[in-house]
Design a protein around this motif. Structure first.
Motif, PDB file in Angstrom:
ATOM      1  N   ASP A 146       0.825  -1.203   0.000  1.00  0.00           N
ATOM      2  CA  ASP A 146       0.000   0.000   0.000  1.00  0.00           C
ATOM      3  C   ASP A 146       0.862   1.258   0.000  1.00  0.00           C
ATOM      4  O   ASP A 146       0.624   2.189  -0.777  1.00  0.00           O
ATOM      5  CB  ASP A 146      -0.918  -0.004   1.223  1.00  0.00           C
ATOM      6  N   ALA A 147       1.874   1.286   0.868  1.00  0.00           N
ATOM      7  CA  ALA A 147       2.739   2.461   0.955  1.00  0.00           C
ATOM      8  C   ALA A 147       3.519   2.674  -0.333  1.00  0.00           C
ATOM      9  O   ALA A 147       3.648   3.810  -0.826  1.00  0.00           O
ATOM     10  CB  ALA A 147       3.701   2.316   2.136  1.00  0.00           C
ATOM     11  N   LEU A 148       4.038   1.589  -0.908  1.00  0.00           N
ATOM     12  CA  LEU A 148       4.829   1.714  -2.134  1.00  0.00           C
ATOM     13  C   LEU A 148       3.961   2.121  -3.320  1.00  0.00           C
ATOM     14  O   LEU A 148       4.396   2.902  -4.174  1.00  0.00           O
ATOM     15  CB  LEU A 148       5.545   0.394  -2.431  1.00  0.00           C
ATOM     16  N   ARG A 162      18.970  10.277   4.751  1.00  0.00           N
ATOM     17  CA  ARG A 162      17.518  10.146   4.685  1.00  0.00           C
ATOM     18  C   ARG A 162      16.837  11.518   4.697  1.00  0.00           C
ATOM     19  O   ARG A 162      15.892  11.765   3.942  1.00  0.00           O
ATOM     20  CB  ARG A 162      17.016   9.313   5.856  1.00  0.00           C
ATOM     21  N   ARG A 163      17.309  12.395   5.581  1.00  0.00           N
ATOM     22  CA  ARG A 163      16.689  13.716   5.701  1.00  0.00           C
ATOM     23  C   ARG A 163      16.875  14.527   4.425  1.00  0.00           C
ATOM     24  O   ARG A 163      15.935  15.161   3.931  1.00  0.00           O
ATOM     25  CB  ARG A 163      17.286  14.465   6.896  1.00  0.00           C
ATOM     26  N   HIS A 175      12.873  15.166  -2.419  1.00  0.00           N
ATOM     27  CA  HIS A 175      11.606  14.664  -2.949  1.00  0.00           C
ATOM     28  C   HIS A 175      10.459  15.626  -2.641  1.00  0.00           C
ATOM     29  O   HIS A 175       9.551  15.800  -3.465  1.00  0.00           O
ATOM     30  CB  HIS A 175      11.320  13.272  -2.382  1.00  0.00           C
ATOM     31  N   LEU A 176      10.501  16.260  -1.474  1.00  0.00           N
ATOM     32  CA  LEU A 176       9.473  17.248  -1.150  1.00  0.00           C
ATOM     33  C   LEU A 176       9.623  18.500  -2.019  1.00  0.00           C
ATOM     34  O   LEU A 176       8.625  19.133  -2.369  1.00  0.00           O
ATOM     35  CB  LEU A 176       9.544  17.619   0.327  1.00  0.00           C
ATOM     36  N   ALA A 177      10.854  18.856  -2.358  1.00  0.00           N
ATOM     37  CA  ALA A 177      11.066  20.015  -3.228  1.00  0.00           C
ATOM     38  C   ALA A 177      10.452  19.779  -4.604  1.00  0.00           C
ATOM     39  O   ALA A 177       9.921  20.711  -5.227  1.00  0.00           O
ATOM     40  CB  ALA A 177      12.562  20.306  -3.361  1.00  0.00           C
ATOM     41  N   ALA A 211       4.180  14.359   1.630  1.00  0.00           N
ATOM     42  CA  ALA A 211       4.875  14.379   2.917  1.00  0.00           C
ATOM     43  C   ALA A 211       4.361  13.260   3.816  1.00  0.00           C
ATOM     44  O   ALA A 211       5.146  12.594   4.517  1.00  0.00           O
ATOM     45  CB  ALA A 211       4.690  15.732   3.595  1.00  0.00           C
ATOM     46  N   ASP A 212       3.052  13.026   3.796  1.00  0.00           N
ATOM     47  CA  ASP A 212       2.473  11.960   4.614  1.00  0.00           C
ATOM     48  C   ASP A 212       2.994  10.591   4.193  1.00  0.00           C
ATOM     49  O   ASP A 212       3.388   9.770   5.034  1.00  0.00           O
ATOM     50  CB  ASP A 212       0.943  11.979   4.504  1.00  0.00           C
ATOM     51  N   VAL A 213       3.007  10.328   2.897  1.00  0.00           N
ATOM     52  CA  VAL A 213       3.460   9.016   2.454  1.00  0.00           C
ATOM     53  C   VAL A 213       4.960   8.881   2.650  1.00  0.00           C
ATOM     54  O   VAL A 213       5.465   7.773   2.917  1.00  0.00           O
ATOM     55  CB  VAL A 213       3.060   8.756   0.981  1.00  0.00           C
ATOM     56  N   ARG A 214       5.687   9.986   2.559  1.00  0.00           N
ATOM     57  CA  ARG A 214       7.127   9.914   2.794  1.00  0.00           C
ATOM     58  C   ARG A 214       7.420   9.528   4.242  1.00  0.00           C
ATOM     59  O   ARG A 214       8.372   8.786   4.511  1.00  0.00           O
ATOM     60  CB  ARG A 214       7.773  11.263   2.454  1.00  0.00           C
ATOM     61  N   MET A 215       6.599  10.007   5.179  1.00  0.00           N
ATOM     62  CA  MET A 215       6.764   9.604   6.573  1.00  0.00           C
ATOM     63  C   MET A 215       6.589   8.090   6.704  1.00  0.00           C
ATOM     64  O   MET A 215       7.357   7.424   7.412  1.00  0.00           O
ATOM     65  CB  MET A 215       5.751  10.329   7.453  1.00  0.00           C
ATOM     66  N   ARG A 216       5.602   7.542   6.022  1.00  0.00           N
ATOM     67  CA  ARG A 216       5.379   6.097   6.067  1.00  0.00           C
ATOM     68  C   ARG A 216       6.565   5.334   5.470  1.00  0.00           C
ATOM     69  O   ARG A 216       7.026   4.331   6.027  1.00  0.00           O
ATOM     70  CB  ARG A 216       4.104   5.734   5.317  1.00  0.00           C
ATOM     71  N   VAL A 217       7.049   5.830   4.344  1.00  0.00           N
ATOM     72  CA  VAL A 217       8.156   5.150   3.682  1.00  0.00           C
ATOM     73  C   VAL A 217       9.429   5.261   4.523  1.00  0.00           C
ATOM     74  O   VAL A 217      10.199   4.292   4.631  1.00  0.00           O
ATOM     75  CB  VAL A 217       8.380   5.725   2.268  1.00  0.00           C
ATOM     76  N   ASN A 218       9.660   6.416   5.143  1.00  0.00           N
ATOM     77  CA  ASN A 218      10.862   6.575   5.967  1.00  0.00           C
ATOM     78  C   ASN A 218      10.855   5.631   7.163  1.00  0.00           C
ATOM     79  O   ASN A 218      11.911   5.150   7.595  1.00  0.00           O
ATOM     80  CB  ASN A 218      10.996   8.020   6.434  1.00  0.00           C
ATOM     81  N   GLU A 219       9.683   5.368   7.715  1.00  0.00           N
ATOM     82  CA  GLU A 219       9.600   4.403   8.814  1.00  0.00           C
ATOM     83  C   GLU A 219      10.049   3.020   8.349  1.00  0.00           C
ATOM     84  O   GLU A 219      10.672   2.263   9.111  1.00  0.00           O
ATOM     85  CB  GLU A 219       8.166   4.344   9.347  1.00  0.00           C
ATOM     86  N   LEU A 220       9.737   2.701   7.107  1.00  0.00           N
ATOM     87  CA  LEU A 220      10.172   1.429   6.547  1.00  0.00           C
ATOM     88  C   LEU A 220      11.673   1.459   6.223  1.00  0.00           C
ATOM     89  O   LEU A 220      12.397   0.497   6.517  1.00  0.00           O
ATOM     90  CB  LEU A 220       9.372   1.112   5.282  1.00  0.00           C
TER      91      LEU A 220
END
Length: 232
Positions: A101-103, A146-147, A153-155, A170-179
């Protein structure tokens, strides 16, 4: 040692390193090559996976650095699966459905954002921002990668001019960063990612929507391969 054809099928050229890591990690985690056993010879693996021996060695080196395998010298040497394999970093177990789902969401949002940004007439400030974030990411240390990667990617999302799209990305990036925080940082992958970032930003600045979309899709496929390999 017989190798499952489905697991050791040829990888795609665009993300050869990442997909090679994925296949090898899957072979180890699924027990195709059990703990204490030796991986097949480099020549055989490289042939089955359709990669150069240089790429294969980089992948094996990354698995060795991550604690999955060890190299032994001598007549009976080779690359052996470690008796004790790394455990995932603390956190909730990763479910296959949640990972997919996240990917999937990330792929839809980020390819669309790149295509949209490339189709706009970007102003000087927007172009400078993309170049600056690209340079920061390319020069980032392992600890800060990572940061800086997230900021680039946000830019790209910001360059679409859509605040809603930027917030969603930004929301999905938070999910992906957790992974991503649950898998090791692999220097060859980071070098490859930086090359892909250059291509993505170049396509956007050149006003090439189709090229930007394809470049981002290829880039995200490499990350997805590593996440599937280490977490699935």
């Amino acid at each position: 040692m017989p190798l499952p054809a489905a697991l050791f099928r040829p990888v795609r050229a665009g993300n050869a390193f990442e997909e090679t890591v994925e296949r090898l990690v899957q072979a180890v985690r699924l027990g195709v090559v059990p703990p204490g056993e030796r991986l097949p010879a480099e020549r055989e693996l490289a042939t089955r996976l359709g990669v150069s021996r240089v790429t294969l060695r980089e992948a094996i080196r990354s698995l060795r650095d991550a604690g999955y395998v060890e190299s032994r010298r001598g007549r009976y040497g080779g690359t052996f699966v470690n008796a004790s394999l790394p455990v995932a970093r603390p956190g909730r177990p990763v479910e296959a459905a949640g990972l997919l789902d996240a990917l999937t969401l990330r792929a839809v949002l980020e390819t669309g954002a790149a295509e949209c940004a490339a189709g706009r007439a970007l102003g000087p400030a927007e172009r400078r921002n993309l170049r600056a974030r690209l340079a920061e990411c390319s020069a980032a240390s392992l600890e800060d990668y990572r940061r800086k990667d997230s900021r680039l990617h946000l830019a790209i999302a910001e360059a679409t001019g859509s605040a809603s799209l930027t917030a969603a990305l930004a929301d999905v990036r938070m999910r992906v960063n957790e992974l991503l925080d649950r898998i090791p940082l692999l220097p060859p992958n980071l070098a490859h990612s930086n090359d892909q970032h250059e291509l993505v930003v170049g396509r956007i600045l050149d006003g090439d929507p189709d090229g930007a979309r394809r470049a981002v899709s290829e880039h995200l496929a490499g990350t997805a391969a590593l996440l599937r390999g280490f977490l699935s």
